[in-house]
Design an enzyme around this catalytic site. Structure first.
Site, short mmCIF file in Angstrom:
data_model
loop_
_atom_site.label_atom_id
_atom_site.label_comp_id
_atom_site.label_asym_id
_atom_site.label_seq_id
_atom_site.Cartn_x
_atom_site.Cartn_y
_atom_site.Cartn_z
N THR A 126 1.53 -2.42 -0.10
CA THR A 126 0.25 -2.58 -0.16
C THR A 126 -0.47 -3.02 -1.38
O THR A 126 0.38 -3.12 -2.26
CB THR A 126 -0.63 -1.28 0.10
OG1 THR A 126 -0.26 -0.29 -0.95
CG2 THR A 126 -0.29 -0.41 1.22
N SER A 152 0.36 -6.88 -4.65
CA SER A 152 1.09 -6.27 -3.89
C SER A 152 2.08 -5.58 -4.62
O SER A 152 3.01 -6.03 -5.60
CB SER A 152 1.71 -7.18 -2.82
OG SER A 152 2.59 -6.79 -2.14
N HIS A 153 2.49 -4.15 -4.06
CA HIS A 153 3.75 -3.22 -4.62
C HIS A 153 4.89 -4.19 -4.24
O HIS A 153 5.86 -3.73 -4.73
CB HIS A 153 3.35 -1.84 -4.52
CG HIS A 153 3.77 -0.95 -5.41
ND1 HIS A 153 4.96 -1.25 -6.07
CD2 HIS A 153 3.45 0.08 -5.90
CE1 HIS A 153 5.17 -0.36 -7.03
NE2 HIS A 153 4.41 0.58 -6.66
N SER A 154 4.85 -4.83 -3.16
CA SER A 154 6.21 -5.50 -2.98
C SER A 154 6.41 -6.32 -3.77
O SER A 154 7.46 -6.89 -3.76
CB SER A 154 6.06 -5.79 -1.26
OG SER A 154 5.98 -4.76 -0.50
N ASN A 178 10.64 -4.79 -8.17
CA ASN A 178 10.34 -3.34 -8.15
C ASN A 178 11.91 -2.58 -8.65
O ASN A 178 12.95 -3.00 -8.34
CB ASN A 178 10.00 -2.59 -6.91
CG ASN A 178 8.60 -2.81 -6.60
OD1 ASN A 178 8.01 -1.88 -6.87
ND2 ASN A 178 8.26 -3.93 -5.75
#
Length: 477
Positions: free
Chosen positions: A41, A165-167, A349
């Protein structure tokens, strides 16, 4: 005359454009790690810049044009931000398609003055109007990974709302990206952070190799040793089992110390976001009360002290029965924990959760000093083996978690002074995160008003706000 509430709704979008890398690269598929796939998200930050003589002389057209051209330049090196997520047809997993699809940049104006918003450190629903939220139809290929909105206020101040986006990025990577973008702006000779940065490394190769190195027998549940090596996953399962068992032991209309009518009501909408300002003197006062004169021989970080104190205060405010299992989990950056370490400039990440579990009664009896030692031990437990096993555990099907009020989550942002990211002129007055996917997370943020101070932003259930404020601020006065 319009009321203040009516003014809040008057944010007018005047322009929306797609922004592409200045230097286009050949399209390529970038494989993601399981750490990237956890939360695809958009995460939002809003930068507030108070009106100044320099800003008042800048038109929104000039600001927008400068941000657009500098973003084009920045995307040339940070090209995945112009891509799209896609599902791998063979296994259904998310991957990153670097297809030069573009970011979105929006221009907006409002007659609201920044001073009308009150304390910028406190969450305000109006902040949600200062970011661009693209609609999501379920097709990841249509969803931009980077969106930004620059808004000019009636007072001549500005906000820059950014969603990533956290991805795509974790916190340190977002910070590096925003620093790079700000360093490419040319407005009024902006100054701020040292712009010398490492070249971004987007390839997840080291983490992917770690995933591939895990034998099938090491998957969580197939090897008893793997459970102990991934305390965060193990403790999470135990909390879920505790919540599930509550449903099977209903007595007198109550469930696990919670009324049946309240079960499941601990959702995102019921939380109140609150910011607590901890200045240096408050933190030092807490350290003195914990360690006394021995503090010099017991080195500890402000994060460890405040995290231990927050866990005790939050759990006490919840009023849980003493036999209830409670858990503290906090994010640990694996960039230097891996052997070999991740490359400098790694943009994906790289965080895993470390975890401590006790009963509510044990937590109440445990001293702050002992908790701090537990936090240190949990940090040190994050080794290459832990990280690889953690990612392997994420191979299991992912589902939404039930409400777990016994879980205290902490994310440390104190090493990322976002307010020093200078998009315009001078530092931001404040940088406000919007509502996160898990509202109860406590963010420890670098305060823009005093070096070494911490702003704690946390989501609390309304009925616990007064009790938490009392218990948390006790021993800090």
């Amino acid at each position: 005359m319009a009321t203040q509430h009516e003014n809040y709704s008057l944010v007018s979008i005047t322009k929306r454009v797609s922004v592409y890398p200045k230097s286009l690269r050949p399209q390529q598929l970038l494989s993601l790690s399981n750490l990237d796939r956890q939360c695809p998200t958009l995460m939002y930050l809003v930068f507030f810049y108070n009106p100044s003589h320099a800003l008042k002389n800048l038109s929104i057209k000039t600001v927008f044009s400068s941000l657009k051209s500098s973003l084009e330049e920045t995307l040339s090196a940070w090209y995945p931000a112009a891509g799209r997520l896609t599902l791998n047809p063979s296994d259904g997993k998310l991957e990153l398609w670097c297809n030069n699809g573009g970011a979105i940049l929006v221009e907006a104006v409002t007659q609201v003055q920044i001073s009308e918003l009150g304390d910028l450190s406190e969450y305000n629903e109006f902040h949600e109007k200062l970011v661009f939220k693209p609609s999501f139809n379920g097709n990841f290929s249509d969803m931009p990974l980077l969106v930004a909105q620059v808004t000019r206020f009636g007072c001549g101040g500005y906000s820059v709302g950014v969603g990533t986006s956290h991805s795509l990025f974790d916190g340190p990577a977002v910070f590096d990206f925003l620093r790079a973008w700000a360093s490419n702006t040319t407005m009024i000779g902006s100054t701020g952070l040292d712009h010398q940065q490492h070249k971004p490394v987007h390839d997840r190769g080291t983490l992917l190799a770690c995933m591939r190195s895990q034998p099938a027998s090491a998957k969580l549940g197939k090897n008893p040793n793997s459970v102990s090596r991934v305390a965060a996953i193990d403790h999470l399962y135990l909390l879920i089992k505790q919540a599930a068992s509550d449903w099977n032991h209903v007595s007198d209309g109550k469930l696990g110390g919670q009324k049946l009518s309240h079960m499941g009501s601990s959702n995102q909408d019921n939380y109140v976001l609150k910011t607590f300002h901890l200045n240096v003197s408050m933190i030092e006062s807490l350290k003195r009360k914990i360690f006394g004169e021995k503090r010099g021989s017991l080195p500890c970080s402000s994060f460890e002290v405040v995290a231990a104190h927050l866990w005790k205060a939050r759990t006490k405010a919840l009023g849980l029965r003493k036999e209830r299992m409670v858990c503290l989990q906090f994010a640990v950056d694996t960039r230097t924990k891996m052997v070999p370490p991740l490359p400098q400039g790694f943009s994906g990440n790289a965080y895993v959760l470390a975890s401590i579990a006790l009963t509510a009664g044990e937590l109440e009896e445990e001293s702050h000093g002992s908790l701090i030692e537990r936090i240190k031990e949990a940090k040190n437990s994050v080794t290459t083996d832990y990280i690889c096993a953690y990612m392997e555990a994420l191979e299991a099907p992912q589902t939404s978690l039930p409400p777990l009020k016994e879980l205290t989550l902490v994310s440390d942002w104190t090493r990322m002074p976002f307010h020093k990211v200078n998009f315009l002129h001078g530092e931001a007055a404040f940088v406000s995160p919007l509502v996160p996917p898990i509202t109860q997370v406590a963010y420890f943020m670098h305060s823009p008003t005093e070096s070494r101070s911490i702003d704690v932003r946390i989501g609390l259930l309304p009925q616990t706000l007064t009790a938490f404020s009392h218990h948390f601020l006790t021993n800090m006065q």
